[in-house]
Scaffold this motif. Structure first.
Motif, PDB file in Angstrom:
ATOM      1  N   TYR A  52       6.141   8.523  41.394  1.00 38.57           N
ATOM      2  CA  TYR A  52       7.191   9.304  40.747  1.00 38.57           C
ATOM      3  C   TYR A  52       6.936   9.382  39.248  1.00 38.57           C
ATOM      4  N   ALA A 100      15.325   9.671  41.991  1.00 40.01           N
ATOM      5  CA  ALA A 100      14.255  10.616  42.340  1.00 40.01           C
ATOM      6  C   ALA A 100      13.910  10.509  43.830  1.00 40.01           C
ATOM      7  N   ASP A 117      13.398   1.289  34.917  1.00 41.67           N
ATOM      8  CA  ASP A 117      13.246   2.578  35.602  1.00 41.67           C
ATOM      9  C   ASP A 117      13.722   2.540  37.056  1.00 41.67           C
ATOM     10  N   PRO A 129       4.300   6.283  34.500  1.00 42.68           N
ATOM     11  CA  PRO A 129       4.461   7.314  35.532  1.00 42.68           C
ATOM     12  C   PRO A 129       3.523   7.078  36.717  1.00 42.68           C
ATOM     13  N   ASP A 147      16.308   5.148  37.950  1.00 45.10           N
ATOM     14  CA  ASP A 147      15.699   6.472  37.797  1.00 45.10           C
ATOM     15  C   ASP A 147      14.828   6.813  39.004  1.00 45.10           C
ATOM     16  N   VAL A 197       9.087   9.703  36.942  1.00 46.49           N
ATOM     17  CA  VAL A 197      10.141   9.078  36.138  1.00 46.49           C
ATOM     18  C   VAL A 197       9.913   7.578  35.903  1.00 46.49           C
ATOM     19  N   THR A 198       8.909   7.011  36.570  1.00 50.96           N
ATOM     20  CA  THR A 198       8.686   5.576  36.413  1.00 50.96           C
ATOM     21  C   THR A 198       7.922   5.273  35.133  1.00 50.96           C
TER      22      THR A 198
END
Length: 182
Positions: free
Chosen positions: A54, A38, A31, A60, A34, A56-57
């Motif tokens: 974040y 972000a 991630d 999350p 990603d 997206v991790t």
């Protein structure tokens, strides 16, 4: 070879390494890129990219843990951060091949672990490239190498571990360059 002659094995090593990386596709997914994208979006929108979680991790809610150089490095490329990792990996491979050390170049080119890191969504390949450039620069300029080592550490903190060996080799000028770069 070590005698400075460029042999046919050098381009074959490079082509083999590039082919291996192309063959891996996207085997797993980190991630890192990603969360970097972000964080860049938040930063470009005027927010602080640090100290927040974040979505997206994986899992999350993890923060962006990398230095400000990572933001500056990837920001111009938008969502093409993975392509930048592939370019970094190719540049490292070419640098190793051009230095005429076929064993080291072959180890880098043909190691599945290293080849996977180029395509898995991590930022380790660029971090390694920045560190390689800094260490090679020490042979040309102690201060310049120190500056580049600081920039590598500003990208990913593990590069700072090379400060003591670099100072042991290059003296106070490396430390001055590191301070300047910091």
């Amino acid at each position: 070879t070590h005698d400075g002659h460029f042999s046919i094995t050098h381009p074959l090593i490079a082509l083999g390494g590039i082919g291996l990386r192309l063959g891996f596709g996207t085997p797993g997914h980190s991630d890192v890129l990603d969360v970097t994208e972000a964080a860049i979006a938040r930063w470009l929108a005027g927010g602080n990219p640090y100290g927040i979680g974040y979505a997206v991790t994986i899992p999350p809610g993890s923060p962006f843990p990398y230095g400000p150089v990572a933001l500056l490095w990837y920001a111009p490329f938008g969502s093409a951060t993975q392509a930048l990792e592939a370019v970094a990996g190719t540049l490292v491979l070419v640098a190793l091949v051009l230095r005429g050390r076929p064993v080291g170049a072959a180890a880098y080119a043909l190691s599945p672990l290293i080849a996977t890191a180029v395509v898995d969504g991590s930022n380790d390949t660029t971090a390694g490239m920045l560190l390689l450039v800094a260490l090679l620069a020490l042979g040309v300029s102690r201060i310049g190498g120190g500056v580049l080592l600081a920039l590598a550490a500003g990208f990913k903190l593990f590069a700072a571990a090379w400060l003591l060996p670099a100072v042991a080799i290059g003296g106070w000028r490396v430390l001055g360059g590191f301070g300047l770069g910091s």
